[in-house]
Scaffold this active site. Structure first.
Site, PDB file in Angstrom:
ATOM      1  N   ASN A 240       0.838  -1.213   0.000  1.00 37.20           N
ATOM      2  CA  ASN A 240       0.000   0.000   0.000  1.00 37.20           C
ATOM      3  C   ASN A 240       0.864   1.251   0.000  1.00 37.20           C
ATOM      4  O   ASN A 240       1.906   1.315   0.660  1.00 37.20           O
ATOM      5  CB  ASN A 240      -1.015  -0.004   1.159  1.00 37.20           C
ATOM      6  CG  ASN A 240      -0.405  -0.167   2.525  1.00 37.20           C
ATOM      7  OD1 ASN A 240       0.622  -0.811   2.685  1.00 37.20           O
ATOM      8  ND2 ASN A 240      -1.039   0.415   3.519  1.00 37.20           N
TER       9      ASN A 240
ATOM     10  N   CYS B 205     -10.306  -4.898   0.023  1.00 41.41           N
ATOM     11  CA  CYS B 205     -11.419  -3.943   0.009  1.00 41.41           C
ATOM     12  C   CYS B 205     -12.253  -4.137  -1.263  1.00 41.41           C
ATOM     13  O   CYS B 205     -11.851  -4.841  -2.207  1.00 41.41           O
ATOM     14  CB  CYS B 205     -10.895  -2.510   0.095  1.00 41.41           C
ATOM     15  SG  CYS B 205     -10.273  -1.858  -1.465  1.00 41.41           S
TER      16      CYS B 205
ATOM     17  N   GLU C 253      -3.014  -4.619  -3.122  1.00 37.03           N
ATOM     18  CA  GLU C 253      -3.507  -5.552  -4.151  1.00 37.03           C
ATOM     19  C   GLU C 253      -3.528  -4.893  -5.526  1.00 37.03           C
ATOM     20  O   GLU C 253      -3.113  -5.477  -6.519  1.00 37.03           O
ATOM     21  CB  GLU C 253      -4.928  -6.019  -3.800  1.00 37.03           C
ATOM     22  CG  GLU C 253      -5.043  -6.808  -2.512  1.00 37.03           C
ATOM     23  CD  GLU C 253      -5.300  -5.935  -1.288  1.00 37.03           C
ATOM     24  OE1 GLU C 253      -4.765  -4.805  -1.217  1.00 37.03           O
ATOM     25  OE2 GLU C 253      -6.036  -6.395  -0.394  1.00 37.03           O
TER      26      GLU C 253
ATOM     27  N   CYS D 166     -10.555  -3.240  -4.645  1.00 34.31           N
ATOM     28  CA  CYS D 166      -9.569  -4.234  -5.104  1.00 34.31           C
ATOM     29  C   CYS D 166     -10.275  -5.477  -5.642  1.00 34.31           C
ATOM     30  O   CYS D 166      -9.851  -6.064  -6.634  1.00 34.31           O
ATOM     31  CB  CYS D 166      -8.616  -4.600  -3.969  1.00 34.31           C
ATOM     32  SG  CYS D 166      -7.480  -3.249  -3.583  1.00 34.31           S
TER      33      CYS D 166
ATOM     34  N   CYS E 196      -4.124   0.680  -2.520  1.00 37.82           N
ATOM     35  CA  CYS E 196      -3.956  -0.566  -1.764  1.00 37.82           C
ATOM     36  C   CYS E 196      -2.866  -1.441  -2.385  1.00 37.82           C
ATOM     37  O   CYS E 196      -2.556  -1.334  -3.579  1.00 37.82           O
ATOM     38  CB  CYS E 196      -5.255  -1.370  -1.769  1.00 37.82           C
ATOM     39  SG  CYS E 196      -6.618  -0.624  -0.882  1.00 37.82           S
TER      40      CYS E 196
HETATM   41  N1  THU Z   1      -5.202  -1.523   2.513  1.00 39.73           N
HETATM   42  C1  THU Z   1      -4.638  -2.347   1.580  1.00 39.73           C
HETATM   43  O1  THU Z   1      -3.583  -2.040   1.020  1.00 39.73           O
HETATM   44  N2  THU Z   1      -5.278  -3.501   1.282  1.00 39.73           N
HETATM   45  C2  THU Z   1      -6.404  -3.948   1.915  1.00 39.73           C
HETATM   46  O2  THU Z   1      -6.864  -5.042   1.607  1.00 39.73           O
HETATM   47  C3  THU Z   1      -7.035  -3.147   2.949  1.00 39.73           C
HETATM   48  C4  THU Z   1      -6.458  -1.791   3.168  1.00 39.73           C
HETATM   49  C5  THU Z   1      -4.478  -0.316   2.880  1.00 39.73           C
HETATM   50  C6  THU Z   1      -5.077   0.984   2.416  1.00 39.73           C
HETATM   51  C7  THU Z   1      -4.488   1.945   3.433  1.00 39.73           C
HETATM   52  O3  THU Z   1      -3.184   2.326   3.007  1.00 39.73           O
HETATM   53  C8  THU Z   1      -4.360   1.127   4.693  1.00 39.73           C
HETATM   54  O4  THU Z   1      -4.394  -0.217   4.275  1.00 39.73           O
HETATM   55  C9  THU Z   1      -5.453   1.388   5.715  1.00 39.73           C
HETATM   56  O5  THU Z   1      -6.700   1.251   5.160  1.00 39.73           O
END
Ligand code: THU
Length: 161
Positions: free
Chosen positions: A61, A111, A74, A114, A72
């Site tokens: 992320n 999320c 993913e 994604c 994110c």
């Molecule tokens: N985040 C991800 O990278 N992947 C996920 O599946 C859930 C959330 C990140 C987004 C943000 O940078 C941090 O986690 C908090 O939400």
């Protein structure tokens, strides 16, 4: 009135029960958390995406002071793969997260955005993406992004216009 029940099969594995290929992908997702740029959430997420030809793309992320400008793990992995190997289907993705120096006990789940982004690849290549969600208590495995996003919008309705 009738009811429609939609089932999602989630298999819960111990890390050692996974195939060596899948176990290696989960380990790469764990390693990818170290490249997270997350000064706002302090939540470090890593993703490892395997393509049909065996190549692996990593993502983490990437946050921004203007919050929606971040991305994110993913989608970072998926878009990197798609930009560098546009004609090769993604076949598996592993995801891991840590906060305050510890990996999450319960598996992290992707999320909605994604899920939607990866669903597009399943639709495009007519191939399911195996999803492995790492937690120190176990790894959830789901056989496709369609299973994680039931009643999804895949664009097929657009062709009717
Ligand atoms: N985040 C991800 O990278 N992947 C996920 O599946 C859930 C959330 C990140 C987004 C943000 O940078 C941090 O986690 C908090 O939400």
């Amino acid at each position: 009135m009738k009811e429609v029940h939609i089932d999602t099969l989630v298999q819960c594995y111990a890390l050692e029960e996974l195939s060596s290929e899948d176990c290696a992908l989960v380990e790469k997702a764990c390693q990818a958390t170290s490249t997270s740029y997350s000064p706002y959430s302090h939540f470090q997420v890593g993703a490892a995406l395997r393509l049909a030809d065996g190549r692996i793309f990593l993502g983490s992320n990437q946050e921004n002071a203007a919050f929606p400008s971040g991305l994110c793990a993913e989608r970072t992995a998926f878009f990197a793969a798609s930009a560098n190997a546009p004609d090769v289907a993604p076949v598996a993705i592993a995801i891991a997260a840590q906060t305050r120096g510890k990996f999450l006990a319960k598996p992290i789940t992707p999320c909605g955005q994604c899920r939607q982004a990866l669903l597009e690849a399943e639709t495009r290549f007519h191939q399911p993406i195996r999803i492995m969600l790492y937690g120190t208590e176990g790894v959830y495995v789901v056989e496709s992004m369609h299973a994680l996003l039931p009643l999804n919008f895949d664009g097929s309705e657009l062709e009717r216009a």
